[in-house]
Design a protein around this motif. Structure first.
Motif, mmCIF file in Angstrom:
data_model
loop_
_atom_site.group_PDB
_atom_site.id
_atom_site.type_symbol
_atom_site.label_atom_id
_atom_site.label_comp_id
_atom_site.label_asym_id
_atom_site.label_seq_id
_atom_site.Cartn_x
_atom_site.Cartn_y
_atom_site.Cartn_z
ATOM 1 N N HIS A 88 0.916 -1.163 -0.156
ATOM 2 C CA HIS A 88 0.131 -0.071 -0.066
ATOM 3 C C HIS A 88 0.780 1.116 -0.029
ATOM 4 C CE1 HIS A 88 -2.766 2.812 0.686
ATOM 5 N NE2 HIS A 88 -3.101 2.849 2.073
ATOM 6 N N LEU A 89 0.860 1.843 -1.143
ATOM 7 C CA LEU A 89 1.836 2.960 -1.498
ATOM 8 C C LEU A 89 0.983 4.076 -1.741
ATOM 9 C CD1 LEU A 89 3.675 0.393 -2.689
ATOM 10 C CD2 LEU A 89 5.346 2.199 -2.172
ATOM 11 N N ALA A 90 -0.182 4.003 -1.914
ATOM 12 C CA ALA A 90 -1.097 5.285 -2.219
ATOM 13 C C ALA A 90 -1.151 6.206 -1.099
ATOM 14 C CB ALA A 90 -2.250 4.917 -3.008
ATOM 15 N N ALA A 91 -1.138 7.562 -1.404
ATOM 16 C CA ALA A 91 -1.059 8.518 -0.312
ATOM 17 C C ALA A 91 -1.300 9.985 -0.906
ATOM 18 C CB ALA A 91 -0.069 8.296 0.525
ATOM 19 N N GLN A 92 -1.914 10.909 -0.129
ATOM 20 C CA GLN A 92 -1.505 12.237 -0.479
ATOM 21 C C GLN A 92 -0.234 12.561 0.196
ATOM 22 O OE1 GLN A 92 -0.495 15.956 -0.505
ATOM 23 N NE2 GLN A 92 -1.143 15.452 1.766
ATOM 24 N N THR A 93 0.733 13.397 -0.407
ATOM 25 C CA THR A 93 2.055 12.896 0.104
ATOM 26 C C THR A 93 2.764 14.274 0.488
ATOM 27 O OG1 THR A 93 2.939 13.150 -2.271
ATOM 28 C CG2 THR A 93 2.575 10.929 -1.324
ATOM 29 N N ALA A 94 2.214 15.453 0.452
ATOM 30 C CA ALA A 94 2.725 16.579 0.391
ATOM 31 C C ALA A 94 2.197 17.230 1.891
ATOM 32 C CB ALA A 94 2.416 17.862 -0.581
ATOM 33 N N VAL A 95 2.958 17.610 2.665
ATOM 34 C CA VAL A 95 2.746 18.381 3.937
ATOM 35 C C VAL A 95 1.982 19.746 3.587
ATOM 36 C CG1 VAL A 95 3.839 19.738 5.813
ATOM 37 C CG2 VAL A 95 4.640 17.538 5.391
ATOM 38 N N THR A 96 2.452 20.449 2.421
ATOM 39 C CA THR A 96 1.931 21.751 2.187
ATOM 40 C C THR A 96 0.379 21.411 1.767
ATOM 41 O OG1 THR A 96 2.769 21.276 -0.033
ATOM 42 C CG2 THR A 96 3.941 22.971 1.513
ATOM 43 N N THR A 97 0.035 20.482 1.059
ATOM 44 C CA THR A 97 -1.275 19.977 0.679
ATOM 45 C C THR A 97 -2.154 19.741 1.812
ATOM 46 O OG1 THR A 97 -0.453 19.542 -1.493
ATOM 47 C CG2 THR A 97 -2.650 18.696 -1.131
ATOM 48 N N SER A 98 -1.696 18.952 2.718
ATOM 49 C CA SER A 98 -2.342 18.784 4.120
ATOM 50 C C SER A 98 -2.799 19.951 4.851
ATOM 51 C CB SER A 98 -1.629 17.691 4.797
ATOM 52 O OG SER A 98 -0.704 18.262 5.663
ATOM 53 N N LEU A 99 -1.956 20.993 4.820
ATOM 54 C CA LEU A 99 -2.181 22.171 5.441
ATOM 55 C C LEU A 99 -3.178 23.104 4.786
ATOM 56 C CD1 LEU A 99 1.443 23.096 6.419
ATOM 57 C CD2 LEU A 99 -0.357 22.563 7.997
ATOM 58 N N VAL A 100 -3.257 23.026 3.294
ATOM 59 C CA VAL A 100 -4.364 23.620 2.601
ATOM 60 C C VAL A 100 -5.663 23.060 2.744
ATOM 61 C CG1 VAL A 100 -5.026 24.494 0.024
ATOM 62 C CG2 VAL A 100 -2.755 24.706 1.274
ATOM 63 N N ASP A 101 -5.718 21.809 2.565
ATOM 64 C CA ASP A 101 -6.883 20.958 2.591
ATOM 65 C C ASP A 101 -6.885 19.612 3.416
ATOM 66 O OD1 ASP A 101 -9.009 19.557 2.074
ATOM 67 O OD2 ASP A 101 -8.913 19.671 -0.281
ATOM 68 N N PRO A 102 -6.909 19.835 4.795
ATOM 69 C CA PRO A 102 -6.608 18.632 5.562
ATOM 70 C C PRO A 102 -7.891 17.600 5.641
ATOM 71 C CG PRO A 102 -7.503 20.725 6.967
ATOM 72 C CD PRO A 102 -7.189 20.990 5.475
ATOM 73 N N ALA A 103 -8.881 17.883 5.148
ATOM 74 C CA ALA A 103 -9.970 16.924 4.842
ATOM 75 C C ALA A 103 -9.662 16.060 3.804
ATOM 76 C CB ALA A 103 -11.494 17.802 4.583
ATOM 77 N N GLN A 104 -9.267 16.402 2.737
ATOM 78 C CA GLN A 104 -8.729 15.440 1.679
ATOM 79 C C GLN A 104 -7.667 14.720 2.129
ATOM 80 O OE1 GLN A 104 -8.052 16.293 -2.852
ATOM 81 N NE2 GLN A 104 -6.235 16.539 -1.980
ATOM 82 N N ASP A 105 -6.643 15.184 2.960
ATOM 83 C CA ASP A 105 -5.692 14.475 3.274
ATOM 84 C C ASP A 105 -5.945 13.361 4.256
ATOM 85 O OD1 ASP A 105 -2.585 14.397 3.976
ATOM 86 O OD2 ASP A 105 -3.766 14.366 5.925
ATOM 87 N N LEU A 106 -7.052 13.568 5.059
ATOM 88 C CA LEU A 106 -7.528 12.912 6.023
ATOM 89 C C LEU A 106 -8.477 11.586 5.372
ATOM 90 C CD1 LEU A 106 -8.517 11.985 9.047
ATOM 91 C CD2 LEU A 106 -10.519 13.109 8.648
ATOM 92 N N ASP A 107 -9.096 11.737 4.402
ATOM 93 C CA ASP A 107 -9.683 10.879 3.599
ATOM 94 C C ASP A 107 -9.029 10.123 2.807
ATOM 95 O OD1 ASP A 107 -12.185 11.856 4.311
ATOM 96 O OD2 ASP A 107 -12.761 12.973 2.588
ATOM 97 N N ILE A 108 -7.811 10.610 2.151
ATOM 98 C CA ILE A 108 -7.205 9.530 1.311
ATOM 99 C C ILE A 108 -6.237 8.788 2.091
ATOM 100 C CG2 ILE A 108 -5.189 9.601 -0.257
ATOM 101 C CD1 ILE A 108 -6.308 12.225 -1.410
ATOM 102 N N ASN A 109 -5.418 9.408 3.330
ATOM 103 C CA ASN A 109 -4.405 8.759 4.175
ATOM 104 C C ASN A 109 -4.980 7.867 4.982
ATOM 105 O OD1 ASN A 109 -2.637 9.982 2.445
ATOM 106 N ND2 ASN A 109 -1.854 11.405 3.858
ATOM 107 N N LEU A 110 -5.841 8.347 5.776
ATOM 108 C CA LEU A 110 -6.257 7.598 6.709
ATOM 109 C C LEU A 110 -7.536 6.674 6.485
ATOM 110 C CD1 LEU A 110 -6.381 6.485 9.613
ATOM 111 C CD2 LEU A 110 -7.572 8.768 10.531
ATOM 112 N N LYS A 111 -8.618 7.224 5.718
ATOM 113 C CA LYS A 111 -9.772 6.450 5.544
ATOM 114 C C LYS A 111 -9.468 5.575 4.397
ATOM 115 C CE LYS A 111 -14.164 5.042 5.579
ATOM 116 N NZ LYS A 111 -15.011 5.868 5.009
ATOM 117 N N GLY A 112 -8.756 5.814 3.460
ATOM 118 C CA GLY A 112 -8.177 5.096 2.166
ATOM 119 C C GLY A 112 -7.414 3.817 2.833
#
Length: 357
Positions: A88-112
Protein backbone atom coordinates in the motif's frame (compact mmCIF):
# COMPACT_ATOMS: atom_id res chain seq x y z
CA UNK A 1 -11.96 -15.17 -1.50
CA UNK A 2 -9.67 -16.53 1.23
CA UNK A 3 -5.91 -16.70 0.83
CA UNK A 4 -6.10 -20.49 0.80
CA UNK A 5 -8.40 -20.42 -2.26
CA UNK A 6 -5.83 -18.63 -4.43
CA UNK A 7 -3.29 -20.37 -6.63
CA UNK A 8 -0.13 -18.62 -5.39
CA UNK A 9 1.57 -19.02 -8.76
CA UNK A 10 -1.25 -17.23 -10.58
CA UNK A 11 -2.53 -14.80 -7.94
CA UNK A 12 -1.04 -11.34 -8.37
CA UNK A 13 0.68 -9.14 -5.86
CA UNK A 14 -1.27 -5.88 -5.61
CA UNK A 15 0.66 -2.63 -5.64
CA UNK A 16 -1.68 0.19 -4.64
CA UNK A 17 -0.19 3.36 -6.07
CA UNK A 18 1.68 1.14 -8.50
CA UNK A 19 2.02 3.76 -11.23
CA UNK A 20 3.81 6.15 -8.89
CA UNK A 21 7.53 6.46 -8.31
CA UNK A 22 8.20 3.74 -5.73
CA UNK A 23 5.20 1.69 -6.81
CA UNK A 24 6.29 1.39 -10.44
CA UNK A 25 9.82 0.41 -9.43
CA UNK A 26 8.43 -2.19 -7.03
CA UNK A 27 6.03 -3.53 -9.67
CA UNK A 28 8.88 -3.77 -12.18
CA UNK A 29 11.02 -5.75 -9.74
CA UNK A 30 8.22 -8.22 -9.03
CA UNK A 31 7.27 -8.59 -12.69
CA UNK A 32 10.90 -9.08 -13.70
CA UNK A 33 11.02 -12.07 -11.34
CA UNK A 34 7.95 -13.61 -12.94
CA UNK A 35 5.37 -12.46 -10.38
CA UNK A 36 2.03 -11.32 -11.79
CA UNK A 37 1.26 -7.82 -10.53
CA UNK A 38 -2.01 -5.94 -10.12
CA UNK A 39 -1.51 -2.16 -10.18
CA UNK A 40 -4.29 -0.21 -8.47
CA UNK A 41 -4.17 3.56 -8.93
CA UNK A 42 -6.41 6.56 -9.55
CA UNK A 43 -3.76 8.14 -11.83
CA UNK A 44 -4.15 11.57 -10.25
CA UNK A 45 -0.45 12.44 -10.21
CA UNK A 46 1.23 14.05 -13.19
CA UNK A 47 3.60 11.74 -15.07
CA UNK A 48 2.34 8.42 -13.73
CA UNK A 49 0.83 7.43 -17.07
CA UNK A 50 4.38 7.33 -18.41
CA UNK A 51 5.36 4.91 -15.64
CA UNK A 52 2.39 2.66 -16.40
CA UNK A 53 3.11 2.68 -20.13
CA UNK A 54 6.69 1.63 -19.37
CA UNK A 55 5.48 -1.28 -17.21
CA UNK A 56 2.94 -2.41 -19.80
CA UNK A 57 5.44 -2.32 -22.68
CA UNK A 58 8.07 -4.17 -20.67
CA UNK A 59 5.91 -6.85 -19.05
CA UNK A 60 2.80 -7.30 -21.14
CA UNK A 61 0.10 -9.66 -19.88
CA UNK A 62 1.73 -10.32 -16.48
CA UNK A 63 0.60 -6.80 -15.56
CA UNK A 64 -3.04 -6.07 -14.80
CA UNK A 65 -4.41 -2.63 -13.95
CA UNK A 66 -7.47 -1.37 -12.10
CA UNK A 67 -8.37 2.33 -11.95
CA UNK A 68 -9.67 2.73 -8.41
CA UNK A 69 -9.55 5.46 -5.77
CA UNK A 70 -8.77 4.03 -2.32
CA UNK A 71 -11.49 6.24 -0.85
CA UNK A 72 -14.04 4.01 -2.61
CA UNK A 73 -14.03 1.03 -0.25
CA UNK A 74 -16.41 -1.15 -2.23
CA UNK A 75 -14.59 -0.76 -5.56
CA UNK A 76 -11.26 -1.22 -3.84
CA UNK A 77 -12.34 -4.48 -2.18
CA UNK A 78 -13.55 -5.84 -5.52
CA UNK A 79 -10.33 -4.87 -7.28
CA UNK A 80 -8.15 -6.43 -4.57
CA UNK A 81 -10.06 -9.73 -4.41
CA UNK A 82 -7.66 -11.73 -6.64
CA UNK A 83 -4.50 -10.56 -4.86
CA UNK A 84 -2.36 -12.71 -2.58
CA UNK A 85 -0.50 -9.78 -0.97
CA UNK A 86 -0.78 -5.99 -0.87
CA UNK A 87 1.80 -3.21 -0.96
CA UNK A 88 0.00 0.00 0.00
CA UNK A 89 1.84 3.05 -1.36
CA UNK A 90 -1.05 5.30 -2.41
CA UNK A 91 -1.26 8.54 -0.45
CA UNK A 92 -1.60 12.27 -0.36
CA UNK A 93 2.11 12.91 0.02
CA UNK A 94 2.68 16.63 0.62
CA UNK A 95 2.77 18.43 3.96
CA UNK A 96 1.85 21.66 2.18
CA UNK A 97 -1.26 20.17 0.58
CA UNK A 98 -2.36 18.73 3.91
CA UNK A 99 -2.23 22.18 5.47
CA UNK A 100 -4.36 23.63 2.65
CA UNK A 101 -6.89 20.78 2.53
CA UNK A 102 -6.72 18.65 5.69
CA UNK A 103 -10.07 16.98 4.96
CA UNK A 104 -8.82 15.53 1.68
CA UNK A 105 -5.58 14.47 3.37
CA UNK A 106 -7.57 12.66 6.08
CA UNK A 107 -9.82 10.91 3.55
CA UNK A 108 -6.99 9.64 1.40
CA UNK A 109 -4.38 8.74 3.98
CA UNK A 110 -6.47 7.49 6.88
CA UNK A 111 -9.85 6.46 5.48
CA UNK A 112 -8.16 5.08 2.36
CA UNK A 113 -5.80 2.97 4.46
CA UNK A 114 -8.71 1.76 6.58
CA UNK A 115 -10.41 0.60 3.37
CA UNK A 116 -7.27 -1.27 2.35
CA UNK A 117 -7.07 -2.97 5.73
CA UNK A 118 -10.73 -3.98 5.73
CA UNK A 119 -10.37 -5.52 2.27
CA UNK A 120 -7.20 -7.32 3.36
CA UNK A 121 -8.89 -8.58 6.52
CA UNK A 122 -11.64 -10.21 4.49
CA UNK A 123 -9.02 -11.80 2.24
CA UNK A 124 -6.49 -12.58 5.00
CA UNK A 125 -3.83 -11.03 2.76
CA UNK A 126 -0.60 -9.48 4.07
CA UNK A 127 -0.22 -5.69 3.87
CA UNK A 128 3.05 -3.73 3.75
CA UNK A 129 2.37 -0.04 4.35
CA UNK A 130 4.44 2.94 3.22
CA UNK A 131 4.70 5.26 6.21
CA UNK A 132 6.97 8.26 6.76
CA UNK A 133 9.54 9.76 9.08
CA UNK A 134 6.98 12.54 9.67
CA UNK A 135 5.32 10.32 12.28
CA UNK A 136 8.17 11.40 14.58
CA UNK A 137 7.21 15.09 14.30
CA UNK A 138 9.77 17.88 14.16
CA UNK A 139 11.98 16.10 16.75
CA UNK A 140 12.48 19.02 19.15
CA UNK A 141 13.94 16.59 21.69
CA UNK A 142 17.01 16.08 19.48
CA UNK A 143 19.33 19.00 20.18
CA UNK A 144 21.41 19.95 17.14
CA UNK A 145 24.47 22.08 16.54
CA UNK A 146 25.63 23.82 13.38
CA UNK A 147 28.59 22.44 11.45
CA UNK A 148 30.00 23.89 8.24
CA UNK A 149 27.10 23.09 5.93
CA UNK A 150 24.75 21.05 8.09
CA UNK A 151 23.05 20.44 11.39
CA UNK A 152 24.24 17.51 13.46
CA UNK A 153 22.89 16.04 16.72
CA UNK A 154 24.57 16.81 20.00
CA UNK A 155 23.91 13.21 21.03
CA UNK A 156 26.84 11.07 19.90
CA UNK A 157 24.74 7.90 19.53
CA UNK A 158 22.23 9.60 17.22
CA UNK A 159 25.08 11.17 15.30
CA UNK A 160 26.60 7.73 14.74
CA UNK A 161 23.46 5.65 14.15
CA UNK A 162 20.55 7.95 13.36
CA UNK A 163 17.04 8.16 14.79
CA UNK A 164 15.63 4.83 15.99
CA UNK A 165 12.02 3.64 16.08
CA UNK A 166 12.15 4.02 19.87
CA UNK A 167 12.31 7.84 19.65
CA UNK A 168 8.51 7.89 20.01
CA UNK A 169 5.69 9.14 17.81
CA UNK A 170 4.82 12.84 17.78
CA UNK A 171 2.44 13.72 14.97
CA UNK A 172 2.73 17.22 13.51
CA UNK A 173 0.83 18.78 10.56
CA UNK A 174 -2.30 17.16 9.13
CA UNK A 175 -0.09 14.99 6.91
CA UNK A 176 1.88 13.71 9.91
CA UNK A 177 -1.40 13.01 11.74
CA UNK A 178 -3.08 11.17 8.86
CA UNK A 179 -0.04 9.07 7.99
CA UNK A 180 0.74 8.46 11.65
CA UNK A 181 -2.79 7.34 12.46
CA UNK A 182 -2.78 5.08 9.39
CA UNK A 183 0.58 3.68 10.50
CA UNK A 184 -0.94 2.76 13.85
CA UNK A 185 -4.05 1.23 12.28
CA UNK A 186 -1.86 -1.01 10.12
CA UNK A 187 0.05 -2.22 13.18
CA UNK A 188 -3.12 -2.68 15.20
CA UNK A 189 -4.72 -4.93 12.58
CA UNK A 190 -1.89 -7.36 13.31
CA UNK A 191 -2.62 -7.13 17.04
CA UNK A 192 -6.42 -7.10 16.92
CA UNK A 193 -7.07 -9.42 13.98
CA UNK A 194 -3.82 -11.33 13.47
CA UNK A 195 -3.51 -9.84 9.98
CA UNK A 196 0.08 -10.07 8.67
CA UNK A 197 0.90 -6.38 8.37
CA UNK A 198 4.06 -4.29 8.71
CA UNK A 199 5.11 -0.66 8.29
CA UNK A 200 8.10 0.99 6.65
CA UNK A 201 8.70 4.54 7.92
CA UNK A 202 10.56 6.03 5.01
CA UNK A 203 13.07 8.81 4.90
CA UNK A 204 13.80 10.38 1.48
CA UNK A 205 13.61 7.93 -1.43
CA UNK A 206 14.86 9.00 -4.85
CA UNK A 207 15.75 7.45 -8.21
CA UNK A 208 14.51 6.73 -11.74
CA UNK A 209 10.81 7.21 -12.50
CA UNK A 210 10.59 10.05 -9.96
CA UNK A 211 9.11 13.21 -11.45
CA UNK A 212 9.55 15.51 -8.46
CA UNK A 213 7.16 18.38 -7.88
CA UNK A 214 7.54 21.47 -5.75
CA UNK A 215 5.85 19.69 -2.85
CA UNK A 216 7.13 16.12 -3.02
CA UNK A 217 10.15 14.28 -4.42
CA UNK A 218 12.63 17.02 -3.63
CA UNK A 219 15.83 15.29 -4.84
CA UNK A 220 14.35 14.86 -8.32
CA UNK A 221 12.82 18.33 -8.23
CA UNK A 222 16.17 19.91 -7.40
CA UNK A 223 17.74 18.07 -10.33
CA UNK A 224 14.91 18.95 -12.71
CA UNK A 225 15.12 22.59 -11.70
CA UNK A 226 18.88 22.67 -12.25
CA UNK A 227 18.54 20.98 -15.64
CA UNK A 228 15.78 23.40 -16.69
CA UNK A 229 17.54 26.49 -15.31
CA UNK A 230 14.80 27.28 -12.79
CA UNK A 231 15.46 28.78 -9.36
CA UNK A 232 15.09 26.67 -6.24
CA UNK A 233 13.47 27.95 -3.06
CA UNK A 234 14.99 26.70 0.19
CA UNK A 235 12.88 26.96 3.32
CA UNK A 236 15.29 27.71 6.14
CA UNK A 237 19.04 27.93 5.79
CA UNK A 238 19.65 24.74 3.81
CA UNK A 239 21.55 23.02 6.61
CA UNK A 240 18.73 20.49 7.12
CA UNK A 241 20.05 16.93 6.87
CA UNK A 242 18.31 13.87 5.43
CA UNK A 243 19.47 10.35 4.64
CA UNK A 244 18.55 9.69 1.04
CA UNK A 245 17.92 6.16 -0.22
CA UNK A 246 18.00 4.95 -3.81
CA UNK A 247 14.74 3.36 -4.90
CA UNK A 248 16.41 0.05 -5.76
CA UNK A 249 17.37 -0.30 -2.10
CA UNK A 250 13.86 0.65 -1.00
CA UNK A 251 12.36 -1.99 -3.30
CA UNK A 252 14.69 -4.62 -1.82
CA UNK A 253 13.44 -3.72 1.66
CA UNK A 254 9.76 -3.91 0.67
CA UNK A 255 10.21 -7.29 -0.96
CA UNK A 256 12.36 -8.62 1.86
CA UNK A 257 9.75 -7.62 4.42
CA UNK A 258 6.95 -9.34 2.52
CA UNK A 259 9.09 -12.46 2.33
CA UNK A 260 9.29 -12.58 6.13
CA UNK A 261 5.93 -11.07 6.99
CA UNK A 262 4.73 -13.96 9.16
CA UNK A 263 7.80 -13.60 11.39
CA UNK A 264 7.79 -9.79 11.42
CA UNK A 265 4.10 -8.90 11.37
CA UNK A 266 2.93 -6.09 13.61
CA UNK A 267 6.27 -4.27 13.47
CA UNK A 268 7.42 -0.89 12.14
CA UNK A 269 10.85 -0.32 10.62
CA UNK A 270 12.70 2.84 9.70
CA UNK A 271 13.82 2.83 6.08
CA UNK A 272 16.41 5.28 4.80
CA UNK A 273 19.94 5.60 3.60
CA UNK A 274 21.35 5.74 7.12
CA UNK A 275 24.35 7.75 8.30
CA UNK A 276 26.48 6.85 5.26
CA UNK A 277 23.93 8.48 2.96
CA UNK A 278 23.18 11.54 5.08
CA UNK A 279 23.48 14.82 3.20
CA UNK A 280 22.46 18.41 3.84
CA UNK A 281 20.50 20.41 1.31
CA UNK A 282 23.55 22.65 0.81
CA UNK A 283 25.83 19.70 0.11
CA UNK A 284 23.34 18.14 -2.30
CA UNK A 285 22.90 21.41 -4.18
CA UNK A 286 26.67 21.78 -4.52
CA UNK A 287 26.86 18.23 -5.88
CA UNK A 288 24.05 18.93 -8.35
CA UNK A 289 25.78 22.09 -9.59
CA UNK A 290 29.01 20.15 -10.15
CA UNK A 291 27.18 17.23 -11.74
CA UNK A 292 25.12 19.30 -14.18
CA UNK A 293 27.78 21.93 -14.84
CA UNK A 294 25.19 24.61 -14.19
CA UNK A 295 24.94 27.28 -11.54
CA UNK A 296 21.93 26.75 -9.28
CA UNK A 297 19.97 29.89 -8.45
CA UNK A 298 18.67 29.81 -4.88
CA UNK A 299 15.92 31.71 -3.13
CA UNK A 300 15.32 31.52 0.62
CA UNK A 301 12.11 31.63 2.62
CA UNK A 302 11.10 30.94 6.23
CA UNK A 303 11.35 27.43 7.65
CA UNK A 304 8.09 25.54 7.28
CA UNK A 305 5.79 23.97 9.85
CA UNK A 306 6.92 20.54 11.02
CA UNK A 307 10.34 20.62 9.37
CA UNK A 308 13.03 18.46 10.97
CA UNK A 309 16.47 20.07 11.16
CA UNK A 310 17.96 16.58 11.21
CA UNK A 311 16.54 13.22 10.28
CA UNK A 312 18.72 10.25 9.54
CA UNK A 313 17.12 6.83 9.93
CA UNK A 314 18.68 4.32 12.27
CA UNK A 315 18.28 1.24 10.07
CA UNK A 316 19.82 -1.32 12.39
CA UNK A 317 16.43 -2.93 13.15
CA UNK A 318 15.61 -3.66 9.52
CA UNK A 319 19.20 -4.67 8.80
CA UNK A 320 19.05 -7.25 11.60
CA UNK A 321 15.59 -8.50 10.60
CA UNK A 322 16.20 -8.87 6.87
CA UNK A 323 19.95 -8.82 6.32
CA UNK A 324 19.20 -5.69 4.28
CA UNK A 325 21.43 -2.68 3.84
CA UNK A 326 21.59 0.41 1.66
CA UNK A 327 23.93 -0.49 -1.19
CA UNK A 328 23.87 2.59 -3.47
CA UNK A 329 26.06 5.50 -2.25
CA UNK A 330 24.20 8.79 -2.49
CA UNK A 331 26.49 10.48 -5.00
CA UNK A 332 26.32 7.50 -7.33
CA UNK A 333 22.56 7.31 -6.92
CA UNK A 334 21.97 11.00 -7.59
CA UNK A 335 24.11 10.73 -10.72
CA UNK A 336 21.96 7.78 -11.81
CA UNK A 337 18.81 9.84 -11.34
CA UNK A 338 20.29 12.83 -13.21
CA UNK A 339 21.13 10.65 -16.20
CA UNK A 340 17.63 9.15 -16.19
CA UNK A 341 15.98 12.58 -15.99
CA UNK A 342 18.04 13.84 -18.94
CA UNK A 343 16.49 11.06 -21.04
CA UNK A 344 12.97 11.01 -19.64
CA UNK A 345 12.07 14.27 -17.91
CA UNK A 346 8.67 15.79 -18.55
CA UNK A 347 8.27 19.24 -20.09
CA UNK A 348 9.57 22.01 -17.78
CA UNK A 349 6.98 23.50 -15.45
CA UNK A 350 6.91 27.22 -14.69
CA UNK A 351 6.78 27.07 -10.91
CA UNK A 352 9.78 27.46 -8.61
CA UNK A 353 11.16 24.35 -6.95
CA UNK A 354 10.54 24.04 -3.24
CA UNK A 355 12.04 21.80 -0.61
CA UNK A 356 9.75 19.36 1.18
CA UNK A 357 11.63 16.59 2.96
Amino acid sequence: MSQQDRNPRKAPVAVIGGSGFIGSNLADSLLSDGEPVLVIDNFSRSGVEQNLEWLAQKHGSRLSVETVDIRDGSSLASALAPAKAIFHLAAQTAVTTSLVDPAQDLDINLKGTFNVLEAARRMNAPVIFASTNKVYGSLPQIAVREADDRYEPEDEAIRANGVAETIGLDFCTPYGCSKGAADQYVLDYAKSYGLPTAVLRMSCIYGPRQFGTEDQGWVAHFLLSALDGRPITIYGDGKQVRDILHVSDAVAAYRGLLGRIEDLKGQAFNLGGGPHNAVSLRALLSEIAAMTGRDVTLRHDLQRTGDQPFFVADTRKIEAALGWRARVPWREGVCDLAEWLLRHRLQPRPETARYVA
